[in-house]
Motif scaffolding. Structure first.
Motif, PDB file in Angstrom:
ATOM      1  N   ALA A 466      44.221  -3.585  87.519  1.00  0.00           N
ATOM      2  CA  ALA A 466      44.183  -2.693  88.759  1.00  0.00           C
ATOM      3  C   ALA A 466      45.045  -3.263  89.775  1.00  0.00           C
ATOM      4  CB  ALA A 466      42.553  -2.892  89.381  1.00  0.00           C
ATOM      5  N   PRO A 467      45.364  -2.690  90.827  1.00  0.00           N
ATOM      6  CA  PRO A 467      46.286  -3.207  91.934  1.00  0.00           C
ATOM      7  C   PRO A 467      45.657  -4.216  92.743  1.00  0.00           C
ATOM      8  CG  PRO A 467      46.400  -0.657  92.176  1.00  0.00           C
ATOM      9  CD  PRO A 467      45.207  -1.124  90.918  1.00  0.00           C
ATOM     10  N   GLU A 468      46.454  -5.017  93.471  1.00  0.00           N
ATOM     11  CA  GLU A 468      45.986  -5.943  94.171  1.00  0.00           C
ATOM     12  C   GLU A 468      45.251  -5.593  95.314  1.00  0.00           C
ATOM     13  OE1 GLU A 468      47.682  -9.654  96.903  1.00  0.00           O
ATOM     14  OE2 GLU A 468      49.182  -8.416  95.825  1.00  0.00           O
ATOM     15  N   GLY A 469      43.997  -6.040  95.652  1.00  0.00           N
ATOM     16  CA  GLY A 469      42.756  -5.546  96.738  1.00  0.00           C
ATOM     17  C   GLY A 469      42.163  -4.629  95.843  1.00  0.00           C
ATOM     18  N   VAL A 470      42.008  -4.109  94.820  1.00  0.00           N
ATOM     19  CA  VAL A 470      41.347  -3.096  94.169  1.00  0.00           C
ATOM     20  C   VAL A 470      40.224  -4.172  93.225  1.00  0.00           C
ATOM     21  CG1 VAL A 470      41.102  -1.228  92.702  1.00  0.00           C
ATOM     22  CG2 VAL A 470      42.771  -1.178  94.486  1.00  0.00           C
ATOM     23  N   LYS A 471      38.948  -3.770  93.376  1.00  0.00           N
ATOM     24  CA  LYS A 471      38.165  -4.476  92.368  1.00  0.00           C
ATOM     25  C   LYS A 471      37.566  -3.524  91.697  1.00  0.00           C
ATOM     26  CE  LYS A 471      36.707  -7.694  96.277  1.00  0.00           C
ATOM     27  NZ  LYS A 471      35.659  -8.276  97.281  1.00  0.00           N
ATOM     28  N   THR A 489      32.763   1.200  80.811  1.00  0.00           N
ATOM     29  CA  THR A 489      32.148   1.600  82.152  1.00  0.00           C
ATOM     30  C   THR A 489      32.374   0.697  83.254  1.00  0.00           C
ATOM     31  OG1 THR A 489      30.339   2.842  80.956  1.00  0.00           O
ATOM     32  CG2 THR A 489      29.976   2.239  83.317  1.00  0.00           C
ATOM     33  N   PHE A 490      32.673   0.976  84.301  1.00  0.00           N
ATOM     34  CA  PHE A 490      33.126   0.180  85.342  1.00  0.00           C
ATOM     35  C   PHE A 490      33.033   0.592  86.939  1.00  0.00           C
ATOM     36  CE2 PHE A 490      37.069   1.472  84.117  1.00  0.00           C
ATOM     37  CZ  PHE A 490      37.662   1.665  85.210  1.00  0.00           C
ATOM     38  N   ASP A 491      32.717  -0.020  87.845  1.00  0.00           N
ATOM     39  CA  ASP A 491      32.479   0.508  89.092  1.00  0.00           C
ATOM     40  C   ASP A 491      34.125  -0.059  89.826  1.00  0.00           C
ATOM     41  OD1 ASP A 491      30.118   1.422  89.162  1.00  0.00           O
ATOM     42  OD2 ASP A 491      29.351   0.423  90.539  1.00  0.00           O
ATOM     43  N   LEU A 492      34.654   0.929  90.820  1.00  0.00           N
ATOM     44  CA  LEU A 492      35.810   0.654  91.279  1.00  0.00           C
ATOM     45  C   LEU A 492      35.558   0.588  92.823  1.00  0.00           C
ATOM     46  CD1 LEU A 492      39.017   0.613  90.674  1.00  0.00           C
ATOM     47  CD2 LEU A 492      38.786   2.979  91.072  1.00  0.00           C
ATOM     48  N   LYS A 493      36.211  -0.466  93.242  1.00  0.00           N
ATOM     49  CA  LYS A 493      35.934  -0.673  94.755  1.00  0.00           C
ATOM     50  C   LYS A 493      37.542  -0.907  95.277  1.00  0.00           C
ATOM     51  CE  LYS A 493      31.361  -2.585  95.503  1.00  0.00           C
ATOM     52  NZ  LYS A 493      30.551  -3.773  96.079  1.00  0.00           N
TER      53      LYS A 493
END
Length: 531
Positions: A466-471, A489-493
């Motif tokens: 994922a890009p920097e800053g994205v969790k 499966t995952f959550d994206l913040k």
């Protein structure tokens, strides 16, 4: 390597929409058998020498001259031959032109295709033009087409199956063409070339002006075509075969000659429609579960990586670039073949063909580019994919591209890895607990040989970039109970000001990929707004 660009507001140009509508007319025409009628058959002009090299020389000569578009005669009459009036004009079987083992039939001019094309047959190095006559067509008595002159010309052509009740390929509108694939259902379109697609400057649509039809080896049909436009001319040679139950294969040689520089050149462009699927169902209130001609871009890179990029319906024009050298292939693919996922027994999205482009010459360095345009209906072709060479062409340049095009139900690519079978998006968090406002849940399903029989205790792991800053929160992999599918499966913040997020994900075991690489692109503001 991936690059994503957003363009200024842009919609499909009128010509791209009209080309799509004209091809829809081809389907309507094929669905109603043409009644037999008395006819003296086609009339031909005197022969002249022909070869593909001679055609390429003509294209090169044209490129050194100012562009002169084909005149439009009697526009006031053509204006009246609208969509409904056009498909009621039927070509007579008795006037069909035999080309080896197949027969060609021709399309009439109309409001959406006003510039005539010349059509020739080729035998023993000589070409003879098919001379237009209104007698080739059956028209209603009140058809406005009766107001055209007897030398009006043709709009395009199609090649018929042996029963003469259906066609398997049609050329109609600009430099568009399409086949019906293994499942005999028309869908996406191909073009000879795409120029400045998705940019803030106008897109240019060169057109085929002449066709030369000749029999090929082993039952193949060869279509030679001369292309002309303000910035480029070209000669195309397409050796094509239709195999019942397997679809069509076309070996294409193209020679391009540039009158003017082109900012974005699209080689082997494919044009499709994507409104919504299981991944963005929230974007439509339509009653059908999914509506799309194709659901993903598939790439086989020069390094051997297999990539799947699900299509989006963004809120602005977005161009994604996948840099490569020695590209092995790319295509727009309809993977989902379950009728229950579409519930449309009129246009059968589950049967739409996939098209796979396989370079047969050295294309060098460049990028597979995907242009996604917002749409709120299924009548617009809002997806374009093509190869964009690293160096933009200049005036006076000559370029050659050879490739094989497969119109199939499944791309002919050997891949022991598991493939993406579903991309699903929803609210983040855990059922029964307060849902986080800043998270979405991503659920990816994979299936294929590398996952079959895999023991859940053997350590399959999620690999996500994922890009920097994205969790990426709480990623995990499980087998879907009772199936050979595996689910990642995952959550994206992401920060509130985040515009677009590009992700890479696959399932691995001991660091070795078990699946193709899934590339996901999310426009978070759009998702949050539509919750």
């Amino acid at each position: 390597m991936e690059q994503t660009l957003s363009s200024p507001p842009f919609r499909l140009t009128a010509l791209s929409l009209l080309a799509a509508l004209s091809l829809s007319g081809a389907v309507l025409a094929q669905e109603t058998p043409v009644p037999a009628a008395a006819s003296s058959g086609p009339v031909f002009s005197a022969p002249s020498a022909f070869s593909f090299d001679l055609l390429a020389e003509r294209a090169a000569t044209l490129a050194r001259q100012p562009y002169a578009p084909t005149p439009i005669e009697h526009p006031e009459v053509l204006e009246k031959i609208d969509y409904d009036a056009h498909w009621r004009i039927r070509f007579r079987d008795a006037a069909s032109v035999q080309v080896g083992d197949t027969f060609a039939q021709f399309f009439h001019l109309g409001t959406y295709f006003r510039q005539p094309v010349k059509i020739f047959t080729v035998a023993e190095g000589e070409a003879r033009e098919v001379v237009y006559s209104p007698d080739y067509f059956e028209m209603p008595e009140d058809s406005p087409a009766h107001g055209l002159e007897t030398n009006a010309g043709f709009a395009g052509f199609r090649l018929m199956r042996p029963d003469m009740k259906s066609d398997w390929i049609s050329f109609l509108g600009a430099a568009y063409f399409r086949s019906d694939g293994a499942l005999r259902q028309y869908g996406l379109s191909a073009r000879a070339v795409a120029l400045n697609t998705g940019l803030s400057i106008p897109e240019e649509f060169p057109r085929f002006t002449e066709f030369y039809l000749e029999p090929g080896p082993d039952g193949a049909t060869i279509v030679n075509a001369l292309m002309d436009g303000p910035s480029v001319t070209g000669a195309y040679r397409m050796v094509m075969r239709d195999t019942p139950g397997k679809g069509q294969v076309m070996d294409i040689s193209s020679r391009l000659f540039f009158r003017a520089p082109v900012e974005r050149l699209g080689v082997a462009p494919l044009t499709s429609m994507f409104w919504y699927s299981e991944s963005n169902r929230f974007q439509s209130a339509d009653w059908r579960p999914e509506v799309h001609d194709t659901d993903g871009l598939m790439i086989h890179t020069g390094a051997g990586e297999h990539i799947w990029r699900p299509l989006n319906n963004p809120d602005r024009v977005v161009t994604s670039s996948y840099l490569d050298r020695g590209l092995k292939g790319f295509g727009l693919v309809q993977r989902d073949r379950d009728f229950n996922h579409y519930q449309d027994d009129g246009v059968f999205y589950d049967k739409r063909p996939a098209v796979w482009i396989e370079p047969t010459s050295d294309w060098g360095a460049g990028a597979v580019q995907l242009v996604e345009i917002p749409t709120d209906d299924e009548i617009y072709d809002n997806i374009v994919a093509f190869w964009n060479p690293e160096t933009a062409p200049k005036a006076g340049d000559e370029l050659r591209f050879d490739y094989r095009m497969h119109w199939v139900d499944e791309p002919p690519v050997e891949m022991p890895l598991a493939r993406t079978v579903a991309t699903q998006v929803g609210n983040g968090g855990v059922p029964g607990q307060p849902r986080p406002k800043d998270a979405i849940k991503v659920v990816l399903d994979f299936a294929g040989p590398a996952l079959e029989g895999l023991d859940p205790r053997e350590g399959a792991t999620p690999e996500i970039s994922a890009p920097e800053g994205v969790k990426v929160v709480n990623p995990f992999v499980v087998r879907v109970v009772g199936t050979d599918r595996w689910r990642l499966t995952f959550d994206l913040k992401a920060p509130a000001e985040t515009d677009t997020v590009d992700l890479r994900a696959y399932i691995a075991q001991d660091g070795v990929p078990l699946t193709e690489t899934w590339l996901g692109q999310f426009h978070l503001a759009q998702i949050h707004r539509l919750r």
